[in-house]
Every structure is written in structure tokens, then in C-alpha cells.
Write a protein that holds these residues in place. Structure first.
Motif, PDB file in Angstrom:
ATOM      1  N   THR A  72       0.823  -1.212   0.000  1.00 17.49           N
ATOM      2  CA  THR A  72       0.000   0.000   0.000  1.00 17.49           C
ATOM      3  C   THR A  72       0.855   1.258   0.000  1.00 17.49           C
ATOM      4  OG1 THR A  72      -1.726  -1.189   1.215  1.00 17.49           O
ATOM      5  CG2 THR A  72      -1.852   1.210   1.191  1.00 17.49           C
ATOM      6  N   VAL A 199      -6.126   0.576   6.709  1.00 17.20           N
ATOM      7  CA  VAL A 199      -6.773   0.631   5.402  1.00 17.20           C
ATOM      8  C   VAL A 199      -7.783   1.767   5.361  1.00 17.20           C
ATOM      9  CG1 VAL A 199      -8.327  -0.615   3.849  1.00 17.20           C
ATOM     10  CG2 VAL A 199      -6.402  -1.806   4.893  1.00 17.20           C
ATOM     11  N   THR A 200      -8.556   1.939   6.416  1.00 17.82           N
ATOM     12  CA  THR A 200      -9.587   2.968   6.441  1.00 17.82           C
ATOM     13  C   THR A 200      -8.993   4.369   6.395  1.00 17.82           C
ATOM     14  OG1 THR A 200     -11.028   1.491   7.721  1.00 17.82           O
ATOM     15  CG2 THR A 200     -11.574   3.827   7.707  1.00 17.82           C
ATOM     16  N   CYS A 201      -7.910   4.594   7.124  1.00 18.33           N
ATOM     17  CA  CYS A 201      -7.334   5.938   7.225  1.00 18.33           C
ATOM     18  C   CYS A 201      -6.392   6.279   6.078  1.00 18.33           C
ATOM     19  CB  CYS A 201      -6.582   6.086   8.549  1.00 18.33           C
ATOM     20  SG  CYS A 201      -7.604   5.915  10.024  1.00 18.33           S
ATOM     21  N   THR A 202      -5.795   5.292   5.453  1.00 18.91           N
ATOM     22  CA  THR A 202      -4.744   5.557   4.465  1.00 18.91           C
ATOM     23  C   THR A 202      -5.263   5.556   3.040  1.00 18.91           C
ATOM     24  OG1 THR A 202      -3.120   4.534   5.942  1.00 18.91           O
ATOM     25  CG2 THR A 202      -2.487   4.817   3.641  1.00 18.91           C
ATOM     26  N   VAL A 203      -6.052   4.564   2.684  1.00 18.18           N
ATOM     27  CA  VAL A 203      -6.519   4.437   1.302  1.00 18.18           C
ATOM     28  C   VAL A 203      -7.676   5.410   1.075  1.00 18.18           C
ATOM     29  CG1 VAL A 203      -7.446   2.871  -0.425  1.00 18.18           C
ATOM     30  CG2 VAL A 203      -5.811   2.024   1.264  1.00 18.18           C
ATOM     31  N   GLN A 204      -7.451   6.398   0.222  1.00 18.31           N
ATOM     32  CA  GLN A 204      -8.467   7.405  -0.081  1.00 18.31           C
ATOM     33  C   GLN A 204      -8.816   7.435  -1.566  1.00 18.31           C
ATOM     34  OE1 GLN A 204      -9.915   8.925   2.355  1.00 18.31           O
ATOM     35  NE2 GLN A 204      -8.481   8.339   3.992  1.00 18.31           N
ATOM     36  N   THR A 208     -13.410   3.077  -3.493  1.00 11.75           N
ATOM     37  CA  THR A 208     -13.102   2.195  -2.361  1.00 11.75           C
ATOM     38  C   THR A 208     -14.062   2.404  -1.196  1.00 11.75           C
ATOM     39  OG1 THR A 208     -11.513   3.807  -1.478  1.00 11.75           O
ATOM     40  CG2 THR A 208     -10.673   2.133  -2.981  1.00 11.75           C
ATOM     41  N   ARG A 209     -15.174   3.048  -1.449  1.00 15.95           N
ATOM     42  CA  ARG A 209     -16.120   3.333  -0.362  1.00 15.95           C
ATOM     43  C   ARG A 209     -16.652   2.055   0.273  1.00 15.95           C
ATOM     44  NH1 ARG A 209     -20.533   7.833  -1.543  1.00 15.95           N
ATOM     45  NH2 ARG A 209     -18.543   8.960  -1.648  1.00 15.95           N
ATOM     46  N   LYS A 212     -13.161  -0.787   1.286  1.00 14.99           N
ATOM     47  CA  LYS A 212     -12.460  -0.634   2.562  1.00 14.99           C
ATOM     48  C   LYS A 212     -13.231  -1.259   3.731  1.00 14.99           C
ATOM     49  CE  LYS A 212     -11.810   3.802   2.281  1.00 14.99           C
ATOM     50  NZ  LYS A 212     -11.359   5.171   2.636  1.00 14.99           N
ATOM     51  N   MET A 215     -13.062  -5.131   3.414  1.00 14.24           N
ATOM     52  CA  MET A 215     -11.760  -5.663   3.798  1.00 14.24           C
ATOM     53  C   MET A 215     -11.559  -5.591   5.310  1.00 14.24           C
ATOM     54  SD  MET A 215      -7.997  -4.504   2.416  1.00 14.24           S
ATOM     55  CE  MET A 215      -8.476  -4.887   0.731  1.00 14.24           C
ATOM     56  N   SER A 216     -11.940  -4.477   5.909  1.00 15.70           N
ATOM     57  CA  SER A 216     -11.772  -4.307   7.354  1.00 15.70           C
ATOM     58  C   SER A 216     -12.623  -5.303   8.133  1.00 15.70           C
ATOM     59  CB  SER A 216     -12.120  -2.877   7.757  1.00 15.70           C
ATOM     60  OG  SER A 216     -11.316  -1.939   7.077  1.00 15.70           O
TER      61      SER A 216
END
Length: 312
Positions: A72, A199-204, A208-209, A212, A215-216
Motif C-alpha cells: 500500500t 486501510v480505512t485511514c490511508t486508502v483514499q 473504495t467506499r 475498505k 476488507m476491514s
């Protein structure tokens, strides 16, 4: 500061090693009642025969975060590097305390270092709890094999507290005294929550709504299934698993929120420098616009001062 952090990391690893592989810390010997049905569940074999063996668990909690964070961070760095909005100063090497590190390497090592530190911290907390409490596994009496006749267990309410009461394999008995909290539950939920928050905080990225949260929740589901498996195989009580979940979640939340600050923030050329640069001195020297009242008061004070000077 780098050397100090390395010393803390080394001390944490050493403490975890002493808890895990040595008998430096003696396990508390907890007694039991004769014929207690809470500890007579069947013994399904060593941990290696479990549906989630230790080698698989350790490989997942160590390898999956390393692989996911590295991939990532590499993708995000390459995307930002080719974008027009990317700060060109970020493309040069970043100065550390003792060496020169690329911003990608520096950021990746920071997140993985904090994760590894938390992993060993979870292990220390869990082992400390197991040593102090000495809580008995659901299969304890099955591997303990006490001689009820010699112990005088004609009455079921008789309490046995001495360690020599067990005639079974001593390694199995010792393992059966270390169940609270559940190490497998703590490690799995720690890894799952850390990755979910990363994943929630980094992938923007766009699109990916839903990816994310899926995956979480998948990570969290795997951790939850690990805890269920521990109870289903009679290796832990429900209280052991819940306590392990609480420890793992608490440490992961603390590290993400308070240490890496939700994986936010722009990398500086020197992380030890203040987050914001010093204010421009030219701006500090600029005058401010006075209000009419302030001008009137200043003029009156000036006239009074001048009058006193002439009188003297």
C-alpha cells in the motif's frame, strides 16, 4: 532519539522472550474442586493439532500486515510521486538521526515498527496475565489426572490447592494453567484492528467506499472466528477470549490514535523537527491597523507625556 527507540524495542523483545521461552516467571498454581465439570472437557491434543495452529496464526499476524502495508505504501508513494501536487522536496532523501532514508522507506518502517512493538506488547500483557492468574483450561482435569482417592475426594466440594495433585504430563498441565487471557484471541484481534484502521485511514482512492469496510470487516471476522475456535475446541473459556479481545483492541487503538496519529500527516525531511515551521519574522514585524479608539487613547497618552516633559 533513534537509539533510544531501538533500546525500548530491544527491551520489549527480550521481555517477551523471557515470558515465552523461559521459566523466569513462575505460574500461579490455582486450585480446583474435585469433579468440577468446568474443567473436565475433552483434550483434543496439542496446539499444533488445532484448526488454527500457532505457526499459522503467527505467520498471518506477522506476514499479512507486513505485506499489505508495504504494498500500500509503495503504491501510494508512486501515485503521489507522479502527481503534479506532489512536493518536489519530498523526492529527495530524508535525513534521519544516523542515516539517509527515502520517504517511502521511512514511512513504511514507522508503521511496521509501531505494529511490531504492539505485537510484542500484546504478548507481554497476555503472558503476564496468564502467569499471575494461573487460570485453568476447560480440559485441565483431563490432563491433570488427579488421584481422587488419594486426595480424599469423597466429597465433591473438597478444594485441592497443592501442585502435586496432578499425575499427568507436566508440560500439558502447565499449559492448561495458562489460559487467561487468550493469546490467540489477543494477537488476532490486534492485527485485524490495526490493519482495518490502516486501510480505512490511508486508502483514499475513488471507488473504495465499499471495498475498505469489506476488507476491514473481513479482518475482524477472521479474528472473531479464531476466538470462536478456541472455545469450540475447549482450549479457552469465553472469559479468556473476551479478555484477549479487549487487550488486543485496546493496544491497537492506542497505538493508532496516539502514536501514529491515525496514519495521517505529511512526511517531513526530518521527523524530529517541529510539525510547523517557525513563523515568518517579517510578518511579526508588520504593524497592525489601530481602531479610532486606540488612536485617540494613544494621542492623549502622547500629549500627557509631552506636557509632563515640558513641565519638568
Amino acid at each position: 532519539m533513534l537509539y533510544f527507540q531501538l533500546v525500548i524495542m530491544a527491551g520489549t523483545i527480550m521481555l517477551a522472550y523471557y515470558f515465552e521461552y523461559t521459566d523466569t516467571f513462575t505460574v500461579h498454581v490455582q486450585g480446583f474442586f474435585c469433579y468440577d465439570t468446568s474443567y473436565t472437557k475433552p483434550y483434543l491434543g496439542p496446539e499444533e493439532s488445532s484448526a488454527v495452529p500457532p505457526i499459522l496464526l503467527y505467520a498471518v499476524v506477522a506476514g499479512l500486515p507486513t505485506l499489505l502495508i508495504t504494498i500500500t505504501e509503495t503504491v501510494l508513494f508512486l501515485v503521489q510521486y507522479t502527481s503534479k501536487e506532489f512536493d518536489r522536496s519530498e523526492k529527495i532523501v530524508a535525513t534521519g538521526d544516523c542515516c539517509y532514508l527515502n520517504p517511502l522507506v521511512r514511512r513504511t518502517f514507522r508503521f511496521l515498527g509501531v505494529y511490531a512493538f504492539g505485537l510484542f506488547t500484546v504478548d507481554i500483557f497476555v503472558n503476564a496475565g496468564q502467569v499471575v492468574t494461573g487460570n485453568l483450561a476447560p480440559y485441565f482435569l483431563t490432563v491433570c489426572k488427579p488421584n481422587y482417592t488419594a486426595l480424599g475426594c469423597q466429597q465433591a466440594l473438597r478444594y485441592i490447592s497443592h501442585q502435586e495433585a496432578c499425575t499427568g504430563n507436566q508440560d500439558d498441565v502447565l499449559r492448561a494453567r495458562k489460559t487467561f487471557p487468550s493469546k490467540e484471541a489477543a494477537l488476532s484481534i490486534y492485527a485485524a484492528l490495526y490493519l482495518a484502521m490502516y486501510v480505512t485511514c490511508t486508502v483514499q482512492a475513488k471507488g473504495t467506499r465499499l471495498a475498505k469496510p469489506v476488507m476491514s470487516l473481513g479482518f475482524m471476522c477472521l479474528a472473531f472466528l479464531t476466538g470462536l475456535n478456541r472455545v469450540a475446541e475447549y482450549r479457552n473459556h469465553w472469559s479468556d477470549v473476551i479478555a484477549g479481545f479487549i487487550i488486543g483492541m485496546a493496544i491497537a487503538t492506542f497505538l493508532v490514535v496516539c502514536v501514529v496519529h491515525n496514519f495521517k500527516g505529511k512526511l517531513l525531511l526530518n521527523e524530529d523537527s517541529p510539525a510547523e515551521s517557525q513563523p515568518n519574522t517579517a510578518m511579526l514585524n508588520m504593524g497592525h491597523l489601530d481602531s479610532p479608539l486606540e488612536k485617540y487613547i494613544a494621542s492623549q497618552v502622547g500629549e500627557r507625556f509631552t506636557r509632563q516633559v515640558w513641565q519638568n
